[in-house]
Design a protein around this motif. Structure first.
Motif, PDB file in Angstrom:
ATOM      1  N   UNK A  92     -57.459 109.716 -20.815  1.00 21.96           N
ATOM      2  CA  UNK A  92     -57.173 109.227 -22.748  1.00 21.96           C
ATOM      3  C   UNK A  92     -57.241 107.559 -21.872  1.00 21.96           C
ATOM      4  N   UNK A  93     -56.279 107.408 -21.222  1.00 19.64           N
ATOM      5  CA  UNK A  93     -56.089 106.650 -20.929  1.00 19.64           C
ATOM      6  C   UNK A  93     -57.014 105.237 -19.646  1.00 19.64           C
ATOM      7  N   UNK A  94     -57.713 106.390 -19.275  1.00 18.65           N
ATOM      8  CA  UNK A  94     -58.917 105.224 -18.680  1.00 18.65           C
ATOM      9  C   UNK A  94     -59.583 105.234 -19.425  1.00 18.65           C
ATOM     10  N   UNK A  95     -59.658 105.840 -20.167  1.00 21.08           N
ATOM     11  CA  UNK A  95     -61.070 105.207 -21.425  1.00 21.08           C
ATOM     12  C   UNK A  95     -60.111 104.113 -22.231  1.00 21.08           C
ATOM     13  N   UNK A  96     -59.225 104.611 -22.540  1.00 20.07           N
ATOM     14  CA  UNK A  96     -58.087 103.840 -23.455  1.00 20.07           C
ATOM     15  C   UNK A  96     -58.293 101.245 -22.672  1.00 20.07           C
ATOM     16  N   UNK A  97     -58.221 102.045 -21.644  1.00 21.56           N
ATOM     17  CA  UNK A  97     -57.993 100.075 -20.317  1.00 21.56           C
ATOM     18  C   UNK A  97     -59.966 100.014 -21.311  1.00 21.56           C
ATOM     19  N   UNK A 145     -62.739 115.079 -26.683  1.00 21.60           N
ATOM     20  CA  UNK A 145     -63.819 113.833 -25.624  1.00 21.60           C
ATOM     21  C   UNK A 145     -62.571 113.030 -25.681  1.00 21.60           C
ATOM     22  N   UNK A 146     -62.384 112.410 -24.201  1.00 27.50           N
ATOM     23  CA  UNK A 146     -61.284 111.775 -24.383  1.00 27.50           C
ATOM     24  C   UNK A 146     -61.628 110.500 -24.242  1.00 27.50           C
ATOM     25  N   UNK A 147     -62.991 109.709 -24.307  1.00 27.52           N
ATOM     26  CA  UNK A 147     -63.885 108.830 -25.117  1.00 27.52           C
ATOM     27  C   UNK A 147     -63.374 108.551 -26.336  1.00 27.52           C
ATOM     28  N   UNK A 148     -63.901 109.897 -27.157  1.00 25.41           N
ATOM     29  CA  UNK A 148     -63.425 110.112 -28.584  1.00 25.41           C
ATOM     30  C   UNK A 148     -62.383 108.883 -29.197  1.00 25.41           C
ATOM     31  N   UNK A 149     -60.918 109.302 -28.665  1.00 26.06           N
ATOM     32  CA  UNK A 149     -59.724 109.249 -28.455  1.00 26.06           C
ATOM     33  C   UNK A 149     -59.771 107.836 -28.689  1.00 26.06           C
ATOM     34  N   UNK A 150     -60.265 107.682 -26.940  1.00 27.37           N
ATOM     35  CA  UNK A 150     -59.839 105.916 -26.996  1.00 27.37           C
ATOM     36  C   UNK A 150     -60.779 104.912 -27.844  1.00 27.37           C
ATOM     37  N   UNK A 151     -61.755 105.728 -28.036  1.00 26.55           N
ATOM     38  CA  UNK A 151     -62.876 104.632 -29.495  1.00 26.55           C
ATOM     39  C   UNK A 151     -62.385 105.093 -30.754  1.00 26.55           C
ATOM     40  N   UNK A 152     -61.975 106.002 -31.123  1.00 26.47           N
ATOM     41  CA  UNK A 152     -61.331 105.912 -32.898  1.00 26.47           C
ATOM     42  C   UNK A 152     -60.165 104.896 -32.589  1.00 26.47           C
ATOM     43  N   UNK A 174     -61.300 101.233 -32.874  1.00 22.93           N
ATOM     44  CA  UNK A 174     -61.979 100.929 -34.302  1.00 22.93           C
ATOM     45  C   UNK A 174     -60.570 100.729 -34.740  1.00 22.93           C
ATOM     46  N   UNK A 175     -58.985 101.382 -35.027  1.00 25.36           N
ATOM     47  CA  UNK A 175     -58.573 101.431 -35.498  1.00 25.36           C
ATOM     48  C   UNK A 175     -57.247  99.956 -35.628  1.00 25.36           C
ATOM     49  N   UNK A 176     -57.650  99.695 -34.203  1.00 26.72           N
ATOM     50  CA  UNK A 176     -57.092  98.672 -33.821  1.00 26.72           C
ATOM     51  C   UNK A 176     -57.869  97.594 -34.591  1.00 26.72           C
ATOM     52  N   UNK A 177     -58.902  97.090 -34.256  1.00 18.63           N
ATOM     53  CA  UNK A 177     -60.075  96.057 -34.577  1.00 18.63           C
ATOM     54  C   UNK A 177     -59.298  95.788 -36.459  1.00 18.63           C
ATOM     55  N   UNK A 178     -58.639  96.787 -36.912  1.00 17.75           N
ATOM     56  CA  UNK A 178     -58.752  96.060 -38.334  1.00 17.75           C
ATOM     57  C   UNK A 178     -57.065  95.807 -38.850  1.00 17.75           C
TER      58      UNK A 178
END
Length: 289
Positions: free
Chosen positions: A13-18, A185-192, A195-199
């Protein structure tokens, strides 16, 4: 620019978050070499030097079997480390995002778990993750906890990559068919998360204070490890692999697994994200990409 301290940057998850967060703020990725959650003083010293605007904790002790033999270490990394992190958050006035697991539940409900259901973990890993949740919830720090499940991706160690590897080595595979969950999917977690942080990026503390809580972050649907394996082979066109269903009793493990740890997704409460993708649709996206 918002300074985002990311713990566990080399994990799935961390790799995708970055990668997902780089357009939102200045991401400071750290691994255990820089911030070791087994060492409280190291945590405090490192965070004090960085003084982030937001901390995202994607680091964790995830060895479910090994945790049965070293529960103290699991409790420290997944639990007590949150005390040290929270103390820094209070001192430097930044909010937290933390990730937890479906394994905080015992699997006896028989229908998807909501955030209002009472956790009752049945293994050391689940108990350590629940400990972290509880510490954060009483810390007084603005936070979001995302519970997720059955993480997989195209890097690291996970069920999908294990199945794809076995497809090159075996013609017959036995997989447990009486444990239900949701592959995520790890990227699904990172993308959500992004998306939350943008708001809330313009006023993080106020946003986190008004939305603080536990959110289940998974696709929709449910499946077993057996059906997940069959889906992987079908999408990857490994049609010659024979997948045989077995019971948990036929595949004994040191750590007990919940039989039904399906989470009811509720992350969309944080934003109007539309319908949640089904887990199988996400698997197809990953493999066919």
């Amino acid at each position: 620019m918002t300074k985002i301290l990311l713990l566990g940057a080399n994990g799935q998850v961390g790799w995708e978050l970055h990668r997902c967060l780089m357009t939102i703020g200045e991401v400071i990725p750290t691994t255990r070499k820089e911030i070791d959650l087994a060492n409280d003083q190291n945590i405090v010293d490192a965070i004090s030097a960085i003084r982030p605007d937001l901390l995202i904790n994607a680091a964790a002790y995830t060895a479910v079997e090994k945790a049965e033999d070293e529960p103290e270490l699991a409790n420290q990394v997944n639990g007590y480390a949150l005390e040290a992190i929270s103390q820094c958050a209070k001192k430097y006035h930044f909010p937290l995002i933390h990730y937890s697991t479906d394994y905080v539940f015992d699997g006896t409900k028989g229908e998807p778990y909501t955030e209002k259901d009472t956790p009752n973990p049945i293994n050391a890993y689940g108990r350590s993750k629940l400990l972290g949740e509880q510490i954060l919830q009483v810390s007084g720090v603005p936070y979001l906890i995302f519970r997720t499940s059955w993480i997989y991706g195209m890097r690291g160690k996970n069920f999908l990559l294990t199945m794809l590897k076995l497809a090159q080595e075996c013609t017959e595979i036995k997989v447990v068919n009486d444990q239900y969950g949701i592959p995520t999917w790890s990227r699904f977690v990172a993308q959500v998360t992004a998306d939350v942080l943008v708001r809330g990026i313009d006023d993080l503390n106020n946003y986190f204070e008004s939305h603080a809580g536990v959110y289940h972050l998974t696709p929709s649907g449910a499946t077993t490890w057996y059906e997940f394996a069959k889906a992987i082979f079908a999408v990857a066109r490994h049609n010659l692999i024979q997948v045989l269903p077995i019971s948990s009793d036929e595949y004994p493990t040191k750590a007990k697994r919940p039989k039904f740890s399906v989470l009811k997704p509720n992350f969309q409460k944080l934003y109007s994200g539309g319908d949640c993708l089904d887990w199988l649709a996400v698997v197809k996206l990953v493999i066919e990409a």
